[in-house]
Design a protein around this motif. Sequence first.
Motif, PDB file in Angstrom:
ATOM      1  N   THR A  97      34.222  58.371 103.779  1.00 21.59           N
ATOM      2  CA  THR A  97      34.772  58.148 105.118  1.00 21.59           C
ATOM      3  C   THR A  97      35.160  59.452 105.815  1.00 21.59           C
ATOM      4  O   THR A  97      35.517  59.426 106.984  1.00 21.59           O
ATOM      5  N   VAL A  98      35.095  60.576 105.103  1.00 20.52           N
ATOM      6  CA  VAL A  98      35.459  61.865 105.691  1.00 20.52           C
ATOM      7  C   VAL A  98      34.373  62.311 106.668  1.00 20.52           C
ATOM      8  O   VAL A  98      33.181  62.252 106.362  1.00 20.52           O
ATOM      9  N   LYS A  99      34.833  62.766 107.829  1.00 19.33           N
ATOM     10  CA  LYS A  99      33.894  63.284 108.824  1.00 19.33           C
ATOM     11  C   LYS A  99      33.151  64.483 108.220  1.00 19.33           C
ATOM     12  O   LYS A  99      33.742  65.301 107.518  1.00 19.33           O
ATOM     13  N   ASN A 100      31.882  64.582 108.491  1.00 23.98           N
ATOM     14  CA  ASN A 100      31.019  65.673 108.014  1.00 23.98           C
ATOM     15  C   ASN A 100      30.734  65.616 106.518  1.00 23.98           C
ATOM     16  O   ASN A 100      30.237  66.574 105.946  1.00 23.98           O
ATOM     17  N   SER A 101      31.076  64.516 105.857  1.00 25.27           N
ATOM     18  CA  SER A 101      30.775  64.361 104.440  1.00 25.27           C
ATOM     19  C   SER A 101      29.389  63.752 104.281  1.00 25.27           C
ATOM     20  O   SER A 101      28.969  62.912 105.075  1.00 25.27           O
ATOM     21  N   TYR A 102      28.673  64.215 103.274  1.00 23.34           N
ATOM     22  CA  TYR A 102      27.323  63.702 103.034  1.00 23.34           C
ATOM     23  C   TYR A 102      27.031  63.798 101.543  1.00 23.34           C
ATOM     24  O   TYR A 102      27.513  64.700 100.865  1.00 23.34           O
ATOM     25  N   ARG A 159      30.522  68.565 102.108  1.00 21.58           N
ATOM     26  CA  ARG A 159      31.010  68.490 103.484  1.00 21.58           C
ATOM     27  C   ARG A 159      30.418  69.643 104.282  1.00 21.58           C
ATOM     28  O   ARG A 159      30.430  70.788 103.831  1.00 21.58           O
ATOM     29  N   TRP A 160      29.915  69.293 105.458  1.00 22.52           N
ATOM     30  CA  TRP A 160      29.410  70.310 106.375  1.00 22.52           C
ATOM     31  C   TRP A 160      30.578  70.980 107.069  1.00 22.52           C
ATOM     32  O   TRP A 160      31.465  70.308 107.583  1.00 22.52           O
ATOM     33  N   VAL A 161      30.583  72.300 107.064  1.00 20.30           N
ATOM     34  CA  VAL A 161      31.560  73.098 107.796  1.00 20.30           C
ATOM     35  C   VAL A 161      30.753  74.113 108.602  1.00 20.30           C
ATOM     36  O   VAL A 161      30.148  75.017 108.022  1.00 20.30           O
ATOM     37  N   LEU A 162      30.706  73.911 109.898  1.00 21.97           N
ATOM     38  CA  LEU A 162      29.857  74.707 110.784  1.00 21.97           C
ATOM     39  C   LEU A 162      28.413  74.652 110.294  1.00 21.97           C
ATOM     40  O   LEU A 162      27.819  73.589 110.265  1.00 21.97           O
ATOM     41  N   ASP A 163      27.849  75.767 109.854  1.00 20.19           N
ATOM     42  CA  ASP A 163      26.451  75.767 109.410  1.00 20.19           C
ATOM     43  C   ASP A 163      26.330  75.887 107.888  1.00 20.19           C
ATOM     44  O   ASP A 163      25.286  76.259 107.367  1.00 20.19           O
ATOM     45  N   GLU A 164      27.404  75.563 107.163  1.00 14.10           N
ATOM     46  CA  GLU A 164      27.385  75.634 105.699  1.00 14.10           C
ATOM     47  C   GLU A 164      27.837  74.311 105.116  1.00 14.10           C
ATOM     48  O   GLU A 164      28.554  73.551 105.745  1.00 14.10           O
ATOM     49  N   MET A 165      27.423  74.062 103.887  1.00 18.55           N
ATOM     50  CA  MET A 165      27.894  72.879 103.188  1.00 18.55           C
ATOM     51  C   MET A 165      28.675  73.299 101.960  1.00 18.55           C
ATOM     52  O   MET A 165      28.224  74.134 101.186  1.00 18.55           O
ATOM     53  N   GLU A 166      29.852  72.718 101.794  1.00 18.31           N
ATOM     54  CA  GLU A 166      30.679  72.951 100.622  1.00 18.31           C
ATOM     55  C   GLU A 166      30.465  71.789  99.651  1.00 18.31           C
ATOM     56  O   GLU A 166      30.578  70.621 100.036  1.00 18.31           O
ATOM     57  N   ILE A 167      30.128  72.093  98.414  1.00 22.37           N
ATOM     58  CA  ILE A 167      29.953  71.045  97.407  1.00 22.37           C
ATOM     59  C   ILE A 167      31.323  70.553  96.979  1.00 22.37           C
ATOM     60  O   ILE A 167      32.178  71.331  96.558  1.00 22.37           O
ATOM     61  N   ILE A 168      31.528  69.240  97.063  1.00 25.28           N
ATOM     62  CA  ILE A 168      32.788  68.613  96.700  1.00 25.28           C
ATOM     63  C   ILE A 168      32.710  68.037  95.281  1.00 25.28           C
ATOM     64  O   ILE A 168      33.655  68.118  94.517  1.00 25.28           O
TER      65      ILE A 168
END
Length: 96
Positions: free
Chosen positions: A54-59, A80-89
């Motif tokens: 349910t988190v925005k920008n989560s994929y 999660r997408w942060v600007l033009d990068e994705m952080e692995i959760i």
Amino acid sequence: MCLKSDTHRKEAKVDIKNLNILPFTGDHIRQATAIERMSFPTPWTAEAFVGELTVKNSYGLAAVFRDDQTDRLVGYILGRWVLDEMEIINLAVHPG
């Protein structure tokens, strides 16, 4: 210590054409929590997966193996997408 890869490697006999990469959805949560319990000392709960979805920008992506009309989750990655990068959760692969 050096191990001979031929004698200590366990090879999986998997037909790769039966492996599908799909968007991670709520349908994958039950199997993902089972993989979590096998993989981590403090595994995510089903509620944690629902919350992340349910988190925005989560994929997320799910690696699903189809065998005899049964779909089996064998791995997943959530980020999660942060600007033009994705952080692995979260990331895990079934140990089998």
